[in-house]
Design a protein around this motif. Structure first.
Motif, PDB file in Angstrom:
ATOM      1  N   TYR A 114      -3.143   9.836   9.821  1.00 23.81           N
ATOM      2  CA  TYR A 114      -3.606   9.040  10.962  1.00 23.81           C
ATOM      3  C   TYR A 114      -3.890   7.576  10.605  1.00 23.81           C
ATOM      4  O   TYR A 114      -4.126   6.778  11.506  1.00 23.81           O
ATOM      5  CB  TYR A 114      -4.885   9.635  11.561  1.00 23.81           C
ATOM      6  CG  TYR A 114      -4.716  10.965  12.264  1.00 23.81           C
ATOM      7  CD1 TYR A 114      -3.478  11.422  12.682  1.00 23.81           C
ATOM      8  CD2 TYR A 114      -5.830  11.763  12.534  1.00 23.81           C
ATOM      9  CE1 TYR A 114      -3.346  12.646  13.329  1.00 23.81           C
ATOM     10  CE2 TYR A 114      -5.701  12.975  13.193  1.00 23.81           C
ATOM     11  CZ  TYR A 114      -4.466  13.411  13.582  1.00 23.81           C
ATOM     12  OH  TYR A 114      -4.345  14.619  14.236  1.00 23.81           O
ATOM     13  N   CYS A 127     -15.780  10.861  11.437  1.00 26.68           N
ATOM     14  CA  CYS A 127     -15.239  11.650  12.544  1.00 26.68           C
ATOM     15  C   CYS A 127     -16.410  12.136  13.396  1.00 26.68           C
ATOM     16  O   CYS A 127     -17.226  12.933  12.912  1.00 26.68           O
ATOM     17  CB  CYS A 127     -14.464  12.837  11.966  1.00 26.68           C
ATOM     18  SG  CYS A 127     -14.021  14.076  13.208  1.00 26.68           S
ATOM     19  N   PRO A 128     -16.511  11.692  14.662  1.00 25.85           N
ATOM     20  CA  PRO A 128     -17.657  12.119  15.476  1.00 25.85           C
ATOM     21  C   PRO A 128     -17.784  13.640  15.576  1.00 25.85           C
ATOM     22  O   PRO A 128     -18.886  14.177  15.585  1.00 25.85           O
ATOM     23  CB  PRO A 128     -17.382  11.501  16.857  1.00 25.85           C
ATOM     24  CG  PRO A 128     -16.394  10.420  16.619  1.00 25.85           C
ATOM     25  CD  PRO A 128     -15.624  10.770  15.390  1.00 25.85           C
ATOM     26  N   MET A 129     -16.643  14.344  15.624  1.00 25.22           N
ATOM     27  CA  MET A 129     -16.713  15.801  15.757  1.00 25.22           C
ATOM     28  C   MET A 129     -17.418  16.455  14.563  1.00 25.22           C
ATOM     29  O   MET A 129     -18.012  17.527  14.695  1.00 25.22           O
ATOM     30  CB  MET A 129     -15.318  16.397  15.907  1.00 25.22           C
ATOM     31  CG  MET A 129     -15.388  17.904  16.072  1.00 25.22           C
ATOM     32  SD  MET A 129     -13.879  18.635  16.624  1.00 25.22           S
ATOM     33  CE  MET A 129     -12.767  18.257  15.331  1.00 25.22           C
ATOM     34  N   ASN A 157     -13.452  19.390   9.451  1.00 24.04           N
ATOM     35  CA  ASN A 157     -13.966  18.206  10.163  1.00 24.04           C
ATOM     36  C   ASN A 157     -15.444  18.429  10.459  1.00 24.04           C
ATOM     37  O   ASN A 157     -15.853  18.670  11.593  1.00 24.04           O
ATOM     38  CB  ASN A 157     -13.211  18.010  11.492  1.00 24.04           C
ATOM     39  CG  ASN A 157     -11.760  17.654  11.301  1.00 24.04           C
ATOM     40  OD1 ASN A 157     -11.094  18.206  10.433  1.00 24.04           O
ATOM     41  ND2 ASN A 157     -11.247  16.740  12.106  1.00 24.04           N
ATOM     42  N   CYS A 162     -12.791  16.836  19.753  1.00 20.31           N
ATOM     43  CA  CYS A 162     -12.278  15.547  19.280  1.00 20.31           C
ATOM     44  C   CYS A 162     -11.980  14.688  20.507  1.00 20.31           C
ATOM     45  O   CYS A 162     -11.170  15.090  21.349  1.00 20.31           O
ATOM     46  CB  CYS A 162     -11.012  15.756  18.460  1.00 20.31           C
ATOM     47  SG  CYS A 162     -10.072  14.219  18.298  1.00 20.31           S
ATOM     48  N   VAL A 188     -10.277  12.071  20.748  1.00 18.73           N
ATOM     49  CA  VAL A 188      -8.893  11.565  20.782  1.00 18.73           C
ATOM     50  C   VAL A 188      -7.973  12.635  21.384  1.00 18.73           C
ATOM     51  O   VAL A 188      -7.228  12.370  22.337  1.00 18.73           O
ATOM     52  CB  VAL A 188      -8.410  11.179  19.363  1.00 18.73           C
ATOM     53  CG1 VAL A 188      -6.992  10.617  19.416  1.00 18.73           C
ATOM     54  CG2 VAL A 188      -9.365  10.204  18.700  1.00 18.73           C
ATOM     55  N   HIS A 189      -8.045  13.845  20.850  1.00 23.99           N
ATOM     56  CA  HIS A 189      -7.145  14.901  21.324  1.00 23.99           C
ATOM     57  C   HIS A 189      -7.490  15.377  22.733  1.00 23.99           C
ATOM     58  O   HIS A 189      -6.586  15.709  23.503  1.00 23.99           O
ATOM     59  CB  HIS A 189      -7.143  16.071  20.334  1.00 23.99           C
ATOM     60  CG  HIS A 189      -6.420  15.734  19.067  1.00 23.99           C
ATOM     61  ND1 HIS A 189      -7.015  15.101  18.008  1.00 23.99           N
ATOM     62  CD2 HIS A 189      -5.116  15.898  18.728  1.00 23.99           C
ATOM     63  CE1 HIS A 189      -6.129  14.901  17.056  1.00 23.99           C
ATOM     64  NE2 HIS A 189      -4.958  15.379  17.462  1.00 23.99           N
ATOM     65  N   GLU A 192      -6.345  20.735  18.257  1.00 25.20           N
ATOM     66  CA  GLU A 192      -7.593  20.157  18.783  1.00 25.20           C
ATOM     67  C   GLU A 192      -7.446  19.767  20.255  1.00 25.20           C
ATOM     68  O   GLU A 192      -8.430  19.367  20.889  1.00 25.20           O
ATOM     69  CB  GLU A 192      -7.985  18.915  17.981  1.00 25.20           C
ATOM     70  CG  GLU A 192      -8.531  19.244  16.615  1.00 25.20           C
ATOM     71  CD  GLU A 192      -8.835  18.006  15.800  1.00 25.20           C
ATOM     72  OE1 GLU A 192      -8.900  16.901  16.377  1.00 25.20           O
ATOM     73  OE2 GLU A 192      -8.998  18.134  14.579  1.00 25.20           O
ATOM     74  N   CYS A 238      -7.238   7.141  16.941  1.00 30.76           N
ATOM     75  CA  CYS A 238      -8.551   7.471  16.392  1.00 30.76           C
ATOM     76  C   CYS A 238      -9.147   6.166  15.849  1.00 30.76           C
ATOM     77  O   CYS A 238      -8.683   5.646  14.829  1.00 30.76           O
ATOM     78  CB  CYS A 238      -8.410   8.499  15.269  1.00 30.76           C
ATOM     79  SG  CYS A 238      -9.987   8.829  14.468  1.00 30.76           S
ATOM     80  N   MET A 295     -10.077   6.241  12.056  1.00 28.89           N
ATOM     81  CA  MET A 295      -8.959   6.181  11.108  1.00 28.89           C
ATOM     82  C   MET A 295      -8.375   4.759  11.067  1.00 28.89           C
ATOM     83  O   MET A 295      -7.911   4.299  10.026  1.00 28.89           O
ATOM     84  CB  MET A 295      -7.870   7.170  11.519  1.00 28.89           C
ATOM     85  CG  MET A 295      -8.269   8.615  11.317  1.00 28.89           C
ATOM     86  SD  MET A 295      -8.196   9.048   9.566  1.00 28.89           S
ATOM     87  CE  MET A 295      -8.464  10.827   9.664  1.00 28.89           C
TER      88      MET A 295
HETATM   89 FE1  SF4 Z   1     -12.044  13.207  14.093  1.00 28.23          FE
HETATM   90 FE2  SF4 Z   1     -10.437  13.312  16.197  1.00 28.23          FE
HETATM   91 FE3  SF4 Z   1     -10.317  11.209  14.565  1.00 28.23          FE
HETATM   92 FE4  SF4 Z   1      -9.414  13.611  13.781  1.00 28.23          FE
HETATM   93  S1  SF4 Z   1      -8.590  12.312  15.410  1.00 28.23           S
HETATM   94  S2  SF4 Z   1     -10.697  12.217  12.587  1.00 28.23           S
HETATM   95  S3  SF4 Z   1     -10.898  14.967  14.786  1.00 28.23           S
HETATM   96  S4  SF4 Z   1     -12.066  11.806  15.845  1.00 28.23           S
END
Ligand code: SF4
Ligand code: 13P
Length: 300
Positions: free
Chosen positions: A22, A82-84, A110, A168, A170-171, A196, A256, A259
């Protein structure tokens, strides 16, 4: 050129650079190893260099450190998180364990080291089904991601799952209406999706897998067009490996932000200073190592 400078610093300071799919393509190009979370966790246990520079989010660097306590693990950006990874609650884990004493706490990588330390086993998106299937427990408390949990539960009807409401952003921002539009625009394209995503996206997909699995599927497929339901970073490797194929996104939110904090300048700075280092207490690392090592063992 910054790439030459990075190469020189890496050799001088005995550093290996690991990057997730990512991060931006130019960062991937300067890494020694690029992969999905499982590949990176496994490779981190095999490296010879004394220092590991991680281009990814905190939980990835933490896992590398926990599995290799004697190495120095450095993050390209300390704030990439990663917020998750924080979306499960220690109190709820204790409650579920009391209610279902036989339950296995299965923790998606994660997650913070604190959550791993309270879990029986870790999983990634590429080995979750295999790992959970091999557990003797009937009840599975799956943390933190509800969507990956639901995906695994569907594959293993013999188990009883207790879900947690992590996700997540993003997903889950990939919308059914937009996917249907993309399918209408590209009727020949196969839909390749990360687990996700929400069930409404998974049910419209031709293939569901981790980032590496999505790349391998597209590369091995005879199809020429693909709609990709995961973070945009994978497009770099997809296009490198498949210059003749076409890849489409769904809407404009597949980024993301954490990332994307990783830049080549930050990689160079981290190499110069060997900072910021991932630091965790010995006690926490010992507790979090067990579920990670169990994952590596069960997914062999
Ligand atoms: Fe976390 Fe989603 Fe980013 Fe993956 S894409 S690192 S799960 S926020
Ligand atoms: P992979 O393990 O598939 O690379 O996924 C990591 C991740 O953060 C997904 O959002």
């Amino acid at each position: 050129m910054i790439s030459e400078e990075i190469k020189r610093l890496k050799e001088e300071k005995d550093v290996i650079i690991l990057a997730h799919y990512y991060v931006d393509g130019e960062v991937q190009e300067n890494a020694d190893l690029v992969g999905d979370s499982y590949f990176l966790a496994k490779k981190a246990t095999e490296v010879e260099q004394q220092n590991i520079l991680f281009c990814g989010v905190s939980f990835m660097g933490e896992s590398a450190k926990i599995l290799n306590p004697a190495k120095r693990v450095i993050m390209a950006d300390e704030l990439a998180d990663c917020p998750m990874a924080h979306m499960a609650d220690v109190k709820k884990i204790k409650e579920v364990k009391e209610q279902y004493p036989d339950a296995a706490v299965v923790c998606y990588v994660n997650s913070t080291a604190e959550l791993k330390a309270m879990s029986d086993v870790c999983v990634t998106s590429s080995n979750a089904v295999k790992v959970v299937q091999s557990l003797p427990n009937k009840h599975i408390f799956f943390i933190p991601d509800e969507h990956l949990g639901q995906f695994v539960a569907k594959k293993l009807p013999e188990k009883e799952f207790i879900f947690n409401d992590g996700f997540c952003h993003v997903h889950t921002s990939i919308k059914k209406e937009e996917l249907l539009q993309a399918k209408e625009l590209h009727p020949e394209a196969l839909v390749l999706t990360h687990p996700e995503c929400k069930e409404e996206i998974l049910s419209l997909s031709d293939f569901i897998g981790s980032t590496s699995e999505i790349i391998s599927f597209a590369t091995g497929s005879d199809a020429a067009e693909f709609i990709i339901c995961t973070e945009m970073g994978v497009f770099f490797e997809l296009q490198q490996k498949n210059p003749g194929k076409k890849f489409y996104s769904v809407g404009h939110r597949q980024f993301c932000p954490n990332m994307k904090r990783i830049t080549l300048d930050k990689v160079k700075q981290a190499l110069e200073s060997l900072e910021p280092e991932v630091v965790l207490s010995e006690d926490l690392m010992e507790k979090a190592r067990k579920p990670l090592e169990k994952m590596l063992e069960l997914s062999k």
